[in-house]
Design a protein around this motif. Structure first.
Motif, PDB file in Angstrom:
ATOM      1  N   GLU A   6       0.838  -1.149  -0.231  1.00  0.00           N
ATOM      2  CA  GLU A   6       0.045   0.068  -0.033  1.00  0.00           C
ATOM      3  C   GLU A   6       0.847   1.197   0.152  1.00  0.00           C
ATOM      4  O   GLU A   6       1.932   1.029   0.612  1.00  0.00           O
ATOM      5  CB  GLU A   6      -0.716   0.096   1.407  1.00  0.00           C
ATOM      6  CG  GLU A   6      -1.951  -0.982   1.523  1.00  0.00           C
ATOM      7  CD  GLU A   6      -1.486  -2.096   2.570  1.00  0.00           C
ATOM      8  OE1 GLU A   6      -2.188  -2.899   3.140  1.00  0.00           O
ATOM      9  OE2 GLU A   6      -0.312  -2.171   2.730  1.00  0.00           O
ATOM     10  N   SER A   7       0.443   2.348  -0.529  1.00  0.00           N
ATOM     11  CA  SER A   7       0.913   3.605  -0.500  1.00  0.00           C
ATOM     12  C   SER A   7      -0.137   4.810  -0.552  1.00  0.00           C
ATOM     13  O   SER A   7      -1.268   4.358  -0.890  1.00  0.00           O
ATOM     14  CB  SER A   7       1.946   3.755  -1.667  1.00  0.00           C
ATOM     15  OG  SER A   7       1.441   3.652  -2.986  1.00  0.00           O
ATOM     16  N   GLY A   8       0.449   6.054  -0.291  1.00  0.00           N
ATOM     17  CA  GLY A   8      -0.627   7.068  -0.075  1.00  0.00           C
ATOM     18  C   GLY A   8      -1.166   7.542   0.881  1.00  0.00           C
ATOM     19  O   GLY A   8      -2.081   8.419   1.091  1.00  0.00           O
ATOM     20  N   GLY A   9      -0.838   7.119   2.060  1.00  0.00           N
ATOM     21  CA  GLY A   9      -1.411   7.373   3.206  1.00  0.00           C
ATOM     22  C   GLY A   9      -0.731   8.637   3.928  1.00  0.00           C
ATOM     23  O   GLY A   9       0.260   9.057   2.949  1.00  0.00           O
ATOM     24  N   GLY A  10      -1.283   9.183   4.629  1.00  0.00           N
ATOM     25  CA  GLY A  10      -0.597  10.525   5.444  1.00  0.00           C
ATOM     26  C   GLY A  10      -1.574  11.126   6.202  1.00  0.00           C
ATOM     27  O   GLY A  10      -2.359  10.581   6.614  1.00  0.00           O
ATOM     28  N   LEU A  11      -1.250  12.541   6.285  1.00  0.00           N
ATOM     29  CA  LEU A  11      -1.938  13.481   7.045  1.00  0.00           C
ATOM     30  C   LEU A  11      -2.842  14.271   6.030  1.00  0.00           C
ATOM     31  O   LEU A  11      -2.464  14.879   5.070  1.00  0.00           O
ATOM     32  CB  LEU A  11      -1.175  14.311   7.881  1.00  0.00           C
ATOM     33  CG  LEU A  11      -1.541  15.570   8.627  1.00  0.00           C
ATOM     34  CD1 LEU A  11      -2.584  14.765   9.945  1.00  0.00           C
ATOM     35  CD2 LEU A  11      -0.848  16.444   9.120  1.00  0.00           C
ATOM     36  N   ALA A  12      -4.130  14.275   6.543  1.00  0.00           N
ATOM     37  CA  ALA A  12      -5.142  15.035   5.622  1.00  0.00           C
ATOM     38  C   ALA A  12      -5.845  15.944   6.392  1.00  0.00           C
ATOM     39  O   ALA A  12      -6.202  15.516   7.587  1.00  0.00           O
ATOM     40  CB  ALA A  12      -6.100  14.296   4.898  1.00  0.00           C
ATOM     41  N   GLN A  13      -6.441  17.141   6.115  1.00  0.00           N
ATOM     42  CA  GLN A  13      -7.364  18.043   6.891  1.00  0.00           C
ATOM     43  C   GLN A  13      -8.632  17.413   6.657  1.00  0.00           C
ATOM     44  O   GLN A  13      -8.991  16.995   5.802  1.00  0.00           O
ATOM     45  CB  GLN A  13      -7.176  19.547   6.587  1.00  0.00           C
ATOM     46  CG  GLN A  13      -5.806  19.999   6.783  1.00  0.00           C
ATOM     47  CD  GLN A  13      -5.771  21.398   6.588  1.00  0.00           C
ATOM     48  OE1 GLN A  13      -6.628  21.954   5.805  1.00  0.00           O
ATOM     49  NE2 GLN A  13      -4.981  22.195   7.427  1.00  0.00           N
ATOM     50  N   PRO A  14      -9.442  17.721   7.821  1.00  0.00           N
ATOM     51  CA  PRO A  14     -11.112  17.346   7.560  1.00  0.00           C
ATOM     52  C   PRO A  14     -11.466  18.149   6.346  1.00  0.00           C
ATOM     53  O   PRO A  14     -11.284  19.265   6.218  1.00  0.00           O
ATOM     54  CB  PRO A  14     -11.502  17.998   8.789  1.00  0.00           C
ATOM     55  CG  PRO A  14     -10.632  18.075  10.027  1.00  0.00           C
ATOM     56  CD  PRO A  14      -9.110  18.354   9.396  1.00  0.00           C
ATOM     57  N   GLY A  15     -12.005  17.394   5.610  1.00  0.00           N
ATOM     58  CA  GLY A  15     -12.557  17.746   4.299  1.00  0.00           C
ATOM     59  C   GLY A  15     -11.763  17.670   3.218  1.00  0.00           C
ATOM     60  O   GLY A  15     -12.170  17.793   1.889  1.00  0.00           O
ATOM     61  N   GLY A  16     -10.727  17.049   3.365  1.00  0.00           N
ATOM     62  CA  GLY A  16      -9.762  16.911   2.475  1.00  0.00           C
ATOM     63  C   GLY A  16      -9.662  15.340   1.715  1.00  0.00           C
ATOM     64  O   GLY A  16     -10.614  14.791   1.919  1.00  0.00           O
ATOM     65  N   SER A  17      -8.542  15.208   1.031  1.00  0.00           N
ATOM     66  CA  SER A  17      -8.764  14.058   0.121  1.00  0.00           C
ATOM     67  C   SER A  17      -7.336  13.115   0.281  1.00  0.00           C
ATOM     68  O   SER A  17      -6.453  14.083   0.557  1.00  0.00           O
ATOM     69  CB  SER A  17      -9.220  14.275  -1.311  1.00  0.00           C
ATOM     70  OG  SER A  17     -10.301  14.856  -1.325  1.00  0.00           O
ATOM     71  N   LEU A  18      -7.341  11.983   0.146  1.00  0.00           N
ATOM     72  CA  LEU A  18      -6.236  10.918   0.097  1.00  0.00           C
ATOM     73  C   LEU A  18      -6.438  10.042  -1.106  1.00  0.00           C
ATOM     74  O   LEU A  18      -7.758   9.531  -1.275  1.00  0.00           O
ATOM     75  CB  LEU A  18      -5.708  10.539   1.139  1.00  0.00           C
ATOM     76  CG  LEU A  18      -5.019  11.565   2.171  1.00  0.00           C
ATOM     77  CD1 LEU A  18      -4.840  10.701   3.439  1.00  0.00           C
ATOM     78  CD2 LEU A  18      -3.702  11.920   1.578  1.00  0.00           C
TER      79      LEU A  18
END
Length: 122
Positions: A6-18
């Protein structure tokens, strides 16, 4: 024999996208269904999305309309597009696939990735 990465995880703000990716490699003859699961601290692993080999998808109500699962059969890769992320989406996300192996006949094997952390926070 088979690895799911897997890849692409991380930190996002509420309302954001990953967008998460799951790349399968090894002695793969055919990938049947693929799925994404998640596990938050202190909670059981839960299903997030599934997709069959012919593209049929399922989602729990908690992510329906916000998450989209897809797959690229030619490249043995699955994806999870996550939009309008909320704090309750914070978890380790795992890819799962049911695979027929080269030379393995009709038997299907279940494989899991190592997980990728998704954190939603302002």
């Amino acid at each position: 024999q088979v690895q799911l990465v897997e890849s692409g995880g991380g930190l996002a703000q509420p309302g954001g996208s990953l967008r998460l990716s799951c790349a399968a490699s090894g002695s793969i003859f055919r990938i049947n269904s693929m799925g994404w699961y998640r596990q938050a601290p202190g909670k059981q692993r839960e299903l997030v999305a599934t997709i069959t080999s012919d593209g049929r998808t399922t989602y729990p109500d908690s992510v329906k309309g916000r998450f989209t699962i897809s797959r690229d059969n030619a490249n043995n890769t699955g994806y999870l597009q996550m939009n309008n992320l909320q704090s309750e989406d914070t978890a380790v996300y795992y890819c799962n696939a049911y695979i027929n192996l080269i030379g393995g006949g009709r038997r299907t094997y279940a494989y899991w990735g190592q997980g990728t952390q998704v954190t939603v926070s302002s």
